[in-house]
Design an enzyme around this catalytic site. Structure first.
Site, short mmCIF file in Angstrom:
data_model
loop_
_atom_site.label_atom_id
_atom_site.label_comp_id
_atom_site.label_asym_id
_atom_site.label_seq_id
_atom_site.Cartn_x
_atom_site.Cartn_y
_atom_site.Cartn_z
N PHE A 75 12.80 -5.94 41.76
CA PHE A 75 11.64 -5.41 42.49
C PHE A 75 11.82 -3.95 42.92
CE2 PHE A 75 14.35 -6.49 46.12
CZ PHE A 75 14.12 -5.41 46.96
N LYS A 88 9.50 -8.52 31.52
CA LYS A 88 9.00 -9.27 32.67
C LYS A 88 9.31 -8.49 33.94
CE LYS A 88 10.77 -12.25 35.48
NZ LYS A 88 10.07 -11.94 36.73
N GLU A 97 8.15 -10.40 40.04
CA GLU A 97 6.90 -10.99 40.53
C GLU A 97 6.50 -10.39 41.87
OE1 GLU A 97 9.75 -12.39 40.01
OE2 GLU A 97 10.34 -13.80 41.57
N CYS A 120 20.54 -0.29 44.73
CA CYS A 120 21.84 -0.90 44.40
C CYS A 120 22.98 0.08 44.62
CB CYS A 120 21.84 -1.43 42.98
SG CYS A 120 21.62 -0.11 41.79
N GLU A 139 25.70 -7.92 50.42
CA GLU A 139 25.00 -6.66 50.14
C GLU A 139 23.89 -6.52 51.20
OE1 GLU A 139 22.99 -6.77 46.34
OE2 GLU A 139 22.93 -4.59 46.18
#
Ligand code: NAD
Length: 539
Positions: free
Chosen positions: A200, A224, A227, A332, A434
């Site tokens: 995302f 893909k 979502e 990240c 994280e």
């Protein structure tokens, strides 16, 4: 700033659909359904009575389609918790059609001359630049990050597209004359259908880690998007169409487990690229390799910043802001823990003041950073702060209450204010997990060697940084730290697209890294050709 940008972009894009008329018609839209190709509503617009969510399009064979799915997932604006869109769980028929479209297109696209494919990439770059506001507006609406971070998301992706034009050099034929009239050549050929599963947090940059390289190398793809922010996918595909990409080369499907399982196991798929969290990434690696795919997988992280007592204070404070809070810390490469070596603890009062001055705000307003992506992330971060406090750390700036928006429009938004926690230790969630939020922590440590040892023992290898004025310390650090991306007096050490994303240890699975030179190796395979004309009569 944003309102001016959106007004200009809206008037330019007053049509609901960009692209051919047939695209709009194929969407089978009702009066309240809006294509992903249009501009998204702002919080003020979707707060109005009568607002209806738009349907996120599926993209197959250069056509935007409204899915036949009976299952639609809500996409919520993180700033308000309002459902702004519905994204389908693509049906099995749609998944099959997308993969077949990519497989069919490969047969012709691989034969398009490299020079022609490269021209398409150059045109694609122009179109991406021209559409940056439209892409950024979708990012802010669905993902929540601030306007400037969203624009940076787009530009960072464009850099990869620019690098993809190096295909002429990176895939050039290598040859050698073995003996008189006998030569050997190695050519690199495209591999086929590549599926790509995305997270995302960078809804434009991360698809562009793959799309331009797919075009340049003559492959095809089924992608893909996450979502949670799915709408940029079809825009990126439609801009590729406008740049000249033939039907079937770029396809976008949606959904969760069923879609992912199909994309990583279908026999027509040759390679899988995945970026996301550890659980899903390891699963994708296991299943895709079992099905003998090439894989390229970027996973989670735990990033440390070592601060020496001689560090430049202004650089440290700038690093705290950009490393911990840009894109709401949902990067990240975000720094989670400052390792303060010896007297570097003297920087703490300034760090507290700097973090206190930051502000969580809706992405469309000027502020330091936006909300986190969903309610569960907000609740997790609140629990992480409470856990650190309960276990003895000092919460100097508490994002559960500090500097969150006060406008009632945002009362249900997923806001965590800026957070700084001093004195963290293993066993606390903020050290063991994280963070992925607008939060930074600190730990005191005795020496540079201890800090390097601590970082090297961490399972992840995405990034690390050191702040010092000593060249000798910097040199020692960069030679001895075992992390794939290293910063010296700079945080978020993401290299230029030319260098690739060279994370290591548990942050990466596969053999060939994202973008940079290894992208061309992943997407092509060598063929060795030996030709001999020796002794053959040419008369
Ligand atoms: P995520 O793992 O939840 O989702 C990533 C993708 O995998 C999505 O498309 C999602 O639909 C799919 N997915 C999720 N769970 C799945 C499952 N059980 N089986 C199959 N598919 C599944 O990750 P996210 O929350 O979207 O992204 C955040 C994570 O991604 C963080 O851990 C971050 O560090 C990581 N990330 C890494 C990099 C990198 O380059 N190393 C870059 C960006 C994000």
């Amino acid at each position: 700033m944003f309102s001016q940008i959106t007004r200009a972009a809206r008037s330019k894009a007053s049509m609901k659909y960009v692209g051919t008329k047939s695209l709009a018609m194929r969407l089978q839209t009702s009066s309240r359904a809006m294509s992903v190709l249009a501009l998204p509503p702002t919080p003020k617009e979707h707060a109005k009575p009568g607002f209806e969510p738009y349907f996120v399009g599926t993209y197959i064979n250069n056509q935007v389609l409204k899915s036949d799915s009976k299952q639609w997932i809500d996409v919520k604006d993180p700033a308000t918790d309002v459902v702004i869109a519905k994204v389908p769980e693509s049906t099995n028929e749609e998944l099959d059609a997308a993969i077949q479209s990519a497989a069919d297109a490969f047969e012709t696209f691989k034969k398009v001359p490299l020079i022609k494919r490269n021209e398409i990439v150059f045109k694609y770059i122009e179109l991406l630049k021209a559409n940056k506001d439209r892409l950024a507006a979708i990012i802010v609406s669905e993902q929540g990050k601030s306007w400037s971070a969203a624009v940076a998301d787009v530009y960072r992706g464009i850099q990869c597209a620019e690098h993809a034009t190096q295909v002429t050099k990176e895939t050039e034929t290598v040859g050698m004359e073995l003996s008189t009239d006998v030569e050997t050549l190695t050519v690199r050929e495209p591999i086929g259908v590549v599926s790509s599963i995305q997270p995302f947090n960078f809804p434009v940059m991360i698809p562009l880690w793959t799309i331009p390289y797919i075009i340049a190398t003559g492959n095809t793809t089924v992608m893909k998007p996450s979502e949670q922010c799915p709408s940029t996918g079809a825009i990126l595909a439609d801009l590729a169409r406008e740049a000249g990409v033939p039907a079937g080369v770029i396809n976008i499907v949606h959904g969760t487990h069923n879609t992912v399982n199909t994309l990583i196991s279908d026999p027509r798929v040759r390679a899988v690229t995945f970026v996301g969290g550890n659980n899903a990434g390891k699963y994708v690696y296991d299943v895709a390799t079992k099905h003998r795919k090439r894989v390229q997988i970027n996973l989670g992280a735990k990033n440390h910043t070592i601060i020496m007592p001689d560090a430049d204070k202004a650089s440290v404070l700038k690093a705290v802001v950009s490393g911990g809070f840009s894109s709401t810390g949902q990067v990240c490469l975000s720094t989670d823990i400052l390792l303060l070596v010896g007297e570097a603890k003297k920087f703490i009062p300034d760090i507290i003041e700097t973090v206190k001055g930051l502000q969580a705000k809706p992405g469309f307003e000027d502020g330091t950073f936006g909300p986190v992506v969903h309610k569960a992330s907000k609740e997790r971060l609140e629990a992480v702060i409470a856990d650190a406090e309960a276990k003895g750390a000092k919460v100097h700036v508490d994002g559960r209450v500090h500097n969150k928006p006060t406008d009632p429009l945002y009362k249900d938004g997923y806001f965590i204010g800026p957070t700084f926690v001093e004195g963290v230790k293993p066993g606390m969630r903020c050290v063991d997990e994280e963070l992925f939020g607008p939060m930074i922590t600190s730990m005191e440590i005795g020496s540079l060697d201890e800090a390097i040892d601590y970082v090297n023992k961490n399972e992840f290898g995405n990034s690390v940084a050191l702040f010092t004025k000593s060249g000798a310390a910097a040199n020692y650090f960069q030679r001895n730290v075992n992390i794939g991306q290293v910063g010296v007096n700079t945080i978020v050490p993401i290299g230029h697209a030319n260098h690739g994303f060279t994370s290591n240890k548990a942050s990466f699975l596969g053999d060939l890294h994202f973008y940079g030179p290894s992208a061309f190796k992943l997407l092509t395979e060598p063929k060795t050709i030996i030709t001999s004309w020796r002794g053959i009569d040419y008369n």
